[in-house]
Design a protein around this motif. Structure first.
Motif, PDB file in Angstrom:
ATOM      1  N   SER A 190       1.623  38.531  49.900  1.00 47.15           N
ATOM      2  CA  SER A 190       0.665  38.622  48.803  1.00 47.15           C
ATOM      3  C   SER A 190      -0.660  39.226  49.258  1.00 47.15           C
ATOM      4  CB  SER A 190       0.433  37.234  48.211  1.00 47.15           C
ATOM      5  OG  SER A 190      -0.630  37.254  47.290  1.00 47.15           O
ATOM      6  N   VAL A 191      -1.175  38.743  50.375  1.00 47.78           N
ATOM      7  CA  VAL A 191      -2.444  39.264  50.893  1.00 47.78           C
ATOM      8  C   VAL A 191      -2.291  40.727  51.294  1.00 47.78           C
ATOM      9  CG1 VAL A 191      -4.124  39.035  52.761  1.00 47.78           C
ATOM     10  CG2 VAL A 191      -3.272  37.006  51.591  1.00 47.78           C
ATOM     11  N   SER A 192      -1.158  41.061  51.911  1.00 52.67           N
ATOM     12  CA  SER A 192      -0.919  42.440  52.310  1.00 52.67           C
ATOM     13  C   SER A 192      -0.848  43.358  51.090  1.00 52.67           C
ATOM     14  CB  SER A 192       0.381  42.545  53.105  1.00 52.67           C
ATOM     15  OG  SER A 192       0.306  41.771  54.269  1.00 52.67           O
ATOM     16  N   LEU A 193      -0.120  42.943  50.073  1.00 51.32           N
ATOM     17  CA  LEU A 193      -0.026  43.755  48.859  1.00 51.32           C
ATOM     18  C   LEU A 193      -1.375  43.890  48.170  1.00 51.32           C
ATOM     19  CD1 LEU A 193       3.347  42.466  47.405  1.00 51.32           C
ATOM     20  CD2 LEU A 193       2.870  44.771  48.248  1.00 51.32           C
ATOM     21  N   TRP A 194      -2.142  42.818  48.157  1.00 45.44           N
ATOM     22  CA  TRP A 194      -3.460  42.844  47.516  1.00 45.44           C
ATOM     23  C   TRP A 194      -4.349  43.924  48.138  1.00 45.44           C
ATOM     24  CZ3 TRP A 194      -5.985  40.452  43.507  1.00 45.44           C
ATOM     25  CH2 TRP A 194      -7.381  40.541  43.507  1.00 45.44           C
ATOM     26  N   PHE A 195      -4.376  43.949  49.470  1.00 44.96           N
ATOM     27  CA  PHE A 195      -5.285  44.876  50.153  1.00 44.96           C
ATOM     28  C   PHE A 195      -4.705  46.273  50.360  1.00 44.96           C
ATOM     29  CE2 PHE A 195      -7.242  40.840  51.537  1.00 44.96           C
ATOM     30  CZ  PHE A 195      -8.526  41.091  51.084  1.00 44.96           C
ATOM     31  N   LEU A 196      -3.388  46.386  50.470  1.00 43.84           N
ATOM     32  CA  LEU A 196      -2.800  47.674  50.841  1.00 43.84           C
ATOM     33  C   LEU A 196      -2.165  48.436  49.688  1.00 43.84           C
ATOM     34  CD1 LEU A 196      -1.139  46.608  54.202  1.00 43.84           C
ATOM     35  CD2 LEU A 196      -3.348  47.737  53.861  1.00 43.84           C
ATOM     36  N   VAL A 197      -1.686  47.740  48.666  1.00 40.21           N
ATOM     37  CA  VAL A 197      -0.924  48.431  47.616  1.00 40.21           C
ATOM     38  C   VAL A 197      -1.602  48.288  46.268  1.00 40.21           C
ATOM     39  CG1 VAL A 197       1.307  48.610  46.465  1.00 40.21           C
ATOM     40  CG2 VAL A 197       1.219  48.102  48.902  1.00 40.21           C
ATOM     41  N   SER A 198      -1.552  47.091  45.711  1.00 39.88           N
ATOM     42  CA  SER A 198      -2.048  46.905  44.350  1.00 39.88           C
ATOM     43  C   SER A 198      -2.467  45.452  44.166  1.00 39.88           C
ATOM     44  CB  SER A 198      -0.939  47.254  43.343  1.00 39.88           C
ATOM     45  OG  SER A 198      -1.235  46.776  42.069  1.00 39.88           O
ATOM     46  N   HIS A 199      -3.576  45.261  43.472  1.00 37.42           N
ATOM     47  CA  HIS A 199      -4.030  43.899  43.186  1.00 37.42           C
ATOM     48  C   HIS A 199      -3.013  43.165  42.303  1.00 37.42           C
ATOM     49  CE1 HIS A 199      -7.763  44.576  45.133  1.00 37.42           C
ATOM     50  NE2 HIS A 199      -8.294  45.352  44.183  1.00 37.42           N
ATOM     51  N   ASP A 200      -2.426  43.865  41.355  1.00 39.56           N
ATOM     52  CA  ASP A 200      -1.457  43.231  40.451  1.00 39.56           C
ATOM     53  C   ASP A 200      -0.223  42.732  41.201  1.00 39.56           C
ATOM     54  OD1 ASP A 200      -3.088  43.638  38.263  1.00 39.56           O
ATOM     55  OD2 ASP A 200      -2.126  45.543  37.721  1.00 39.56           O
ATOM     56  N   LEU A 201       0.302  43.543  42.100  1.00 42.19           N
ATOM     57  CA  LEU A 201       1.465  43.108  42.883  1.00 42.19           C
ATOM     58  C   LEU A 201       1.102  41.934  43.787  1.00 42.19           C
ATOM     59  CD1 LEU A 201       3.138  46.482  43.901  1.00 42.19           C
ATOM     60  CD2 LEU A 201       4.013  44.765  42.326  1.00 42.19           C
ATOM     61  N   GLY A 202      -0.092  41.967  44.351  1.00 39.70           N
ATOM     62  CA  GLY A 202      -0.543  40.864  45.189  1.00 39.70           C
ATOM     63  C   GLY A 202      -0.629  39.567  44.420  1.00 39.70           C
ATOM     64  N   LEU A 203      -1.152  39.644  43.192  1.00 37.00           N
ATOM     65  CA  LEU A 203      -1.218  38.439  42.356  1.00 37.00           C
ATOM     66  C   LEU A 203       0.174  37.932  41.992  1.00 37.00           C
ATOM     67  CD1 LEU A 203      -4.129  39.301  39.914  1.00 37.00           C
ATOM     68  CD2 LEU A 203      -4.096  37.545  41.676  1.00 37.00           C
ATOM     69  N   PHE A 204       1.077  38.861  41.664  1.00 36.75           N
ATOM     70  CA  PHE A 204       2.433  38.463  41.291  1.00 36.75           C
ATOM     71  C   PHE A 204       3.135  37.731  42.430  1.00 36.75           C
ATOM     72  CE2 PHE A 204       7.008  39.534  41.141  1.00 36.75           C
ATOM     73  CZ  PHE A 204       7.335  38.826  40.002  1.00 36.75           C
ATOM     74  N   VAL A 205       3.071  38.291  43.625  1.00 33.71           N
ATOM     75  CA  VAL A 205       3.724  37.646  44.775  1.00 33.71           C
ATOM     76  C   VAL A 205       2.981  36.370  45.148  1.00 33.71           C
ATOM     77  CG1 VAL A 205       4.371  37.949  47.195  1.00 33.71           C
ATOM     78  CG2 VAL A 205       4.676  39.825  45.581  1.00 33.71           C
ATOM     79  N   GLY A 206       1.671  36.332  44.929  1.00 29.61           N
ATOM     80  CA  GLY A 206       0.901  35.131  45.219  1.00 29.61           C
ATOM     81  C   GLY A 206       1.310  33.946  44.365  1.00 29.61           C
ATOM     82  N   LEU A 207       1.847  34.222  43.185  1.00 32.13           N
ATOM     83  CA  LEU A 207       2.326  33.137  42.330  1.00 32.13           C
ATOM     84  C   LEU A 207       3.586  32.470  42.878  1.00 32.13           C
ATOM     85  CD1 LEU A 207       1.815  34.691  38.796  1.00 32.13           C
ATOM     86  CD2 LEU A 207       0.536  32.817  39.824  1.00 32.13           C
ATOM     87  N   TRP A 208       4.249  33.125  43.801  1.00 32.34           N
ATOM     88  CA  TRP A 208       5.457  32.546  44.381  1.00 32.34           C
ATOM     89  C   TRP A 208       5.135  31.360  45.277  1.00 32.34           C
ATOM     90  CZ3 TRP A 208       8.255  37.530  46.479  1.00 32.34           C
ATOM     91  CH2 TRP A 208       8.549  38.368  45.411  1.00 32.34           C
ATOM     92  N   VAL A 209       3.974  31.358  45.914  1.00 36.69           N
ATOM     93  CA  VAL A 209       3.649  30.305  46.894  1.00 36.69           C
ATOM     94  C   VAL A 209       3.695  28.911  46.267  1.00 36.69           C
ATOM     95  CG1 VAL A 209       1.937  29.448  48.529  1.00 36.69           C
ATOM     96  CG2 VAL A 209       2.320  31.913  48.305  1.00 36.69           C
ATOM     97  N   PRO A 210       2.965  28.634  45.178  1.00 35.28           N
ATOM     98  CA  PRO A 210       3.054  27.288  44.607  1.00 35.28           C
ATOM     99  C   PRO A 210       4.442  26.979  44.031  1.00 35.28           C
ATOM    100  CG  PRO A 210       1.622  28.673  43.275  1.00 35.28           C
ATOM    101  CD  PRO A 210       1.947  29.443  44.504  1.00 35.28           C
ATOM    102  N   SER A 211       5.147  28.015  43.584  1.00 33.99           N
ATOM    103  CA  SER A 211       6.502  27.785  43.070  1.00 33.99           C
ATOM    104  C   SER A 211       7.447  27.346  44.177  1.00 33.99           C
ATOM    105  CB  SER A 211       7.043  29.061  42.411  1.00 33.99           C
ATOM    106  OG  SER A 211       6.218  29.448  41.360  1.00 33.99           O
ATOM    107  N   ILE A 212       7.356  27.990  45.326  1.00 33.68           N
ATOM    108  CA  ILE A 212       8.195  27.611  46.474  1.00 33.68           C
ATOM    109  C   ILE A 212       7.858  26.199  46.933  1.00 33.68           C
ATOM    110  CG2 ILE A 212       8.673  28.124  48.901  1.00 33.68           C
ATOM    111  CD1 ILE A 212       8.217  31.110  48.159  1.00 33.68           C
ATOM    112  N   LEU A 213       6.572  25.876  46.994  1.00 33.34           N
ATOM    113  CA  LEU A 213       6.171  24.539  47.431  1.00 33.34           C
ATOM    114  C   LEU A 213       6.602  23.470  46.423  1.00 33.34           C
ATOM    115  CD1 LEU A 213       2.659  25.324  48.925  1.00 33.34           C
ATOM    116  CD2 LEU A 213       4.824  24.985  50.144  1.00 33.34           C
ATOM    117  N   ALA A 214       6.551  23.786  45.135  1.00 30.56           N
ATOM    118  CA  ALA A 214       7.014  22.840  44.114  1.00 30.56           C
ATOM    119  C   ALA A 214       8.524  22.621  44.222  1.00 30.56           C
ATOM    120  CB  ALA A 214       6.644  23.335  42.722  1.00 30.56           C
ATOM    121  N   LEU A 215       9.258  23.689  44.482  1.00 28.70           N
ATOM    122  CA  LEU A 215      10.706  23.556  44.686  1.00 28.70           C
ATOM    123  C   LEU A 215      10.991  22.688  45.907  1.00 28.70           C
ATOM    124  CD1 LEU A 215      13.593  24.388  43.892  1.00 28.70           C
ATOM    125  CD2 LEU A 215      13.301  26.373  45.401  1.00 28.70           C
TER     126      LEU A 215
END
Length: 67
Positions: free
Chosen positions: A20-45
């Motif tokens: 997420s951090v890599s995508l945020w800084f290197l590719v696109s803020h939107d992609l970084g946010l999208f992948v960043g949403l996976w972190v709490p989902s994985i932890l909740a699972l």
């Protein structure tokens, strides 16, 4: 403290955070946010899996609960 069932979830959450951090800084803020949403989902699972395993009484030798 941690059991062997915990490590795949922790590794997946950490890798998702790094991606997420890599995508945020290197590719696109939107992609970084999208992948960043996976972190709490994985932890909740992870929490859900732990609760189900503890409720089902997963035990090892000696009678103690060990995941």
């Amino acid at each position: 403290m941690f059991h062997k069932i915990d490590y795949p979830f922790l590794i997946a959450a950490f890798l998702s955070f790094v991606a997420s951090v890599s995508l945020w800084f290197l590719v696109s803020h939107d992609l970084g946010l999208f992948v960043g949403l996976w972190v709490p989902s994985i932890l909740a699972l992870w929490v859900g899996v732990r609760v189900v395993l503890l409720a089902s009484g997963v035990t090892t030798e000696g009678g103690r609960t060990d995941l």
